[in-house]
Design a protein around this motif. Structure first.
Motif, short mmCIF file in Angstrom:
data_model
loop_
_atom_site.label_atom_id
_atom_site.label_comp_id
_atom_site.label_asym_id
_atom_site.label_seq_id
_atom_site.Cartn_x
_atom_site.Cartn_y
_atom_site.Cartn_z
N ALA A 98 0.81 -1.22 0.00
CA ALA A 98 0.00 0.00 0.00
C ALA A 98 0.84 1.27 0.00
N TYR A 99 2.12 1.14 0.38
CA TYR A 99 2.97 2.32 0.59
C TYR A 99 2.97 3.27 -0.63
N GLY A 100 3.21 2.70 -1.80
CA GLY A 100 3.28 3.51 -3.02
C GLY A 100 1.96 4.18 -3.36
N LEU A 101 0.86 3.47 -3.06
CA LEU A 101 -0.46 4.02 -3.35
C LEU A 101 -0.80 5.15 -2.39
N LYS A 102 -0.43 4.92 -1.12
CA LYS A 102 -0.70 5.92 -0.09
C LYS A 102 0.07 7.21 -0.40
N ASN A 103 1.32 7.05 -0.83
CA ASN A 103 2.14 8.22 -1.15
C ASN A 103 1.55 9.02 -2.29
N ASN B 189 15.79 2.84 0.25
CA ASN B 189 15.55 4.24 -0.05
C ASN B 189 15.14 4.43 -1.50
N GLU B 190 15.80 3.66 -2.38
CA GLU B 190 15.49 3.76 -3.80
C GLU B 190 14.09 3.26 -4.09
N ALA B 191 13.73 2.14 -3.44
CA ALA B 191 12.39 1.60 -3.63
C ALA B 191 11.35 2.61 -3.17
N ALA B 192 11.63 3.28 -2.04
CA ALA B 192 10.69 4.26 -1.52
C ALA B 192 10.60 5.46 -2.45
N ASP B 195 8.49 4.52 -5.13
CA ASP B 195 7.13 4.43 -4.59
C ASP B 195 6.53 5.81 -4.30
N GLY B 196 7.25 6.85 -4.67
CA GLY B 196 6.65 8.17 -4.60
C GLY B 196 6.86 8.94 -3.31
N ALA B 197 7.86 8.56 -2.53
CA ALA B 197 8.13 9.28 -1.29
C ALA B 197 9.30 10.23 -1.49
N GLY B 198 9.11 11.48 -1.12
CA GLY B 198 10.20 12.46 -1.20
C GLY B 198 11.19 12.22 -0.09
N PRO B 199 12.32 12.96 -0.10
CA PRO B 199 13.39 12.73 0.89
C PRO B 199 12.89 12.83 2.34
N VAL B 200 12.05 13.82 2.63
CA VAL B 200 11.58 14.00 4.01
C VAL B 200 10.67 12.86 4.42
N LYS B 201 9.77 12.50 3.54
CA LYS B 201 8.85 11.39 3.82
C LYS B 201 9.63 10.08 3.99
#
Lengths: 351, 294
Positions: A98-103, B189-192, B195-201
């Motif tokens: 869900a992480y990618g979807l939530k983001n 970190n790369e996967a995140a 997955d659309g997470a910025g550095p702070v997130k």
């Protein structure tokens, strides 16, 4: 879903090392392209440049007709499966998916539907509440796949995803990846150093060596007509026999055999001749083109038998049926059409 | 964890092998601790001429003494502040060092230096910098309109000892955090990022949770440090003042026992401290065992 287009992509590391030396490669929408090569050939670097994890020194990468050179990974609409899976260890399988979807700010109800759907496809429903460490290697691999497909991205990028699995599971997952990709029809770029994995998965195979493309083609094309000695030796197991031969008019002479070769295809006096072990058959009485193999040792594979030996001091392997009698030597035969000729200097194919 | 079992031929040998360690533990830890417990039940005059056994009288007096209760309170404030300040700054520095590509070795080495400075020297240095008459910090604060005086103002005094005590501990925490950060695979970190997470997130949803075992370990270690190892820092800066506002438990043990010569009360205070440290250690082991495996 989208096409990917690489044009003259280069990567130079600080210190001057050129990992990728100008690669141009159009990938059609829905195509499964496998980048294969030995370690250090730049295949992972190339994949990471498509993903946005590595800066592009020059050239352009287009995904869905959009130049993405300066976009963050998250803006490229791709999903990646890592060699070590890179599952978030502190999250449950559900949270991982869900992480990618939530983001991306998706509504919770929608997330639940999507995750359940993917879990059903990959048969990981019973594990949704578990943490990654409580899963086996194969299950983790599935979760990593799930995390990629749940986002429904424009393209999948695979970075040697099966190399941490044992041999049996690897073959099983290979089949599943192929099926899944066919079903979803998502453009995929897959990196591996395993030529068998490459052959079985690819719609189109790209053989890389020292940062450059050696050959692009369907697996069968590449197997049947390798463009260079590098490809010839890399694709196929056991590897193709490559021997040196001398030119005579209309033939390449090797040991006591004279291999027919058209005059117009080469200029030098030396030529590299390639022949696959399975194209060397036990010679019948009528066969004119025969080689006498001095047997060094034999490997039993069950279905076939690999005979390692020498002809004229050069190593040669023949794959023969298990029931053929073996002595000190073995007479083998090759069809002229099964012979590959290469320029010994450039390594390029001649015929 | 799997451990290999060693089989000894003689049943005496293993005991013989641990004997040196046991002897050290006994002579330097158990015996003095036992002495403290014993002494906390006694009432002695400063010259040791008259001793009487008074059971728990020392403890009873302690827990109705407003000064002791006050000391307990400021110890909690002090320990928590030191832990938060030193862990927080160390984390920021470690994240910065982890991102550095060049010179990160040099940076790391420089950051570890404060740990090698003796606590008393560190205390004197901070005392000097914050000195109300000649200190550079108090001079700058005055320019900002704040009249710094830690020898009169209890809050200023507390801030000074917290800074001086935290400063040294930052190096220690920094090393743990840096090791912790480097143990997180880059691919997470790369996967995140994909997955659309910025550095702070990424920092708050991936890095920080993965560092939580380290953070918890350091929180306990820093609290123990603040409660027990900061005597020299306080002695060199405020000497417990003004009017006992920085006299944390360990400093009060010294004040009452060695200056006030109330040996029984001082012994009782050290036993209380001992109980606190044992509790903290037990919490740490329990918690780490349960939560270190995410």
């Amino acid at each position: 879903m989208a096409a990917i287009e690489l044009s003259d992509v280069r990567k130079t590391y600080p210190g001057g090392f050129e990992a990728v030396k100008g690669i141009s490669l159009p990938i059609r929408d829905g195509e499964f392209v496998v980048l294969v090569g030995p370690s250090g050939c730049g295949k992972s670097t190339l994949l990471r440049m498509i993903a946005g994890l590595e800066r592009i020194t020059s050239g352009t990468v287009k995904i869905a007709n959009r130049v993405v050179n300066n976009l963050e990974p998250m803006q490229r609409d791709i999903a990646m499966v890592f060699q070590n899976y890179a599952l978030y260890p502190h999250m449950t399988v559900f949270q991982n998916l869900a992480y990618g979807l939530k983001n991306r700010g998706m509504a919770k109800s929608e997330i639940d539907i999507r995750v359940d759907e993917v879990a059903r496809i990959l048969e990981i429903e019973p594990y949704l509440a578990r943490k990654p460490r409580a899963l086996s290697g194969g299950q983790r691999q599935r979760v990593a796949m799930g995390r990629a497909i749940v986002r429904e991205p424009a393209a999948f990028l695979f970075d040697e995803p099966l190399s941490n699995l044992d041999a049996k599971l690897r073959i099983q997952m290979r089949g599943e990846i192929k099926q899944l990709q066919k079903r979803l029809g998502t453009t995929s770029v897959y990196v591996t150093h395993d030529q068998l994995e490459a052959m079985t998965l690819a719609d189109r195979l790209v053989v890389l060596n020292t940062g450059e493309i050696e050959q692009i083609g369907t697996p069968l094309d590449i197997y049947r007509r390798p463009a260079t000695t590098f490809v010839a030796a890399f694709i196929g197991s056991p590897a193709m026999n490559l021997v040196k031969a001398h030119r005579r008019s209309g033939a390449a002479v090797f040991g006591d055999a004279s291999l027919p070769m058209a005059d117009d295809i080469a200029s030098g006096m030396e030529v590299t001749v390639g022949v696959r072990p399975e194209d060397l058959t036990v010679a019948g009485t009528k066969d004119a083109l025969r080689l006498t193999l001095k047997i060094a040792y034999v490997e039993e594979l069950g279905a076939t038998r690999l005979v390692h030996g020498t002809v004229d001091g050069q190593n040669l392997v023949a794959s023969v049926p298990v029931d053929c009698p073996l002595g000190e030597t073995l007479e083998v035969h090759a069809e002229p059409s099964a012979l590959h000729f290469f320029d010994p200097q450039t390594g390029r194919r001649l015929n | 964890m799997q451990t290999k079992r060693t089989v000894f031929g003689s049943p005496v040998l293993p005991y013989l092998l641990v004997l040196p360690q046991l002897a050290i533990t006994f002579v330097f830890f158990l015996w003095p601790a036992g002495q403290a417990v014993w002494q906390s039940f006694l009432r002695e005059d400063p010259f040791g001429l008259k001793t009487s056994f008074v059971w728990f009288a020392n403890y009873q007096k302690l827990f109705v003494d407003p000064q002791y209760l006050y000391s307990l309170q400021i110890t909690a404030v002090f320990a928590l502040s030191v832990a938060v300040l030193s862990i927080g700054s160390a984390l920021v520095l470690a994240v910065a060092a982890d991102r550095m590509i060049r010179l990160s070795q040099t940076y790391t080495t420089l950051l570890v230096w404060p740990y090698a400075v003796a606590p008393a020297v560190a205390g004197v240095m901070w005392w000097f910098m914050f000195n109300p008459t000649i200190g550079i910090m108090s001079y700058m604060l005055e320019m900002l309109g704040y009249d710094w005086n830690h020898s009169l103002n209890p809050t200023d005094a507390m801030i000074l000892v917290v800074i001086a005590a935290s400063w040294k501990q930052i190096s220690y925490n920094f090393l743990f955090f840096l090791a912790g950060l480097q143990a997180i695979p880059a691919s997470l970190n790369e996967a995140a990022a994909i997955d659309g997470a910025g550095p702070v997130k990424r920092f708050f949803t991936i890095v920080l949770p993965l560092l939580s075992p380290t953070t918890f370990f350091l929180a306990v270690v820093n609290m123990v440090y603040a409660m027990f190892d900061t005597f020299a820092v306080i002695h060199a800066t405020t000497q417990g003042g003004p009017s006992g506002s920085t006299a944390i438990l360990v400093y009060k043990v010294f004040q009452d026992g060695f200056i006030g010569l109330k040996l029984g009360s001082s012994a009782a205070q050290s036993v209380v401290l001992m109980v606190i440290v044992i509790t903290l250690t037990v919490i740490q082991f329990r918690w780490v065992e349960r939560h270190v495996e995410y």
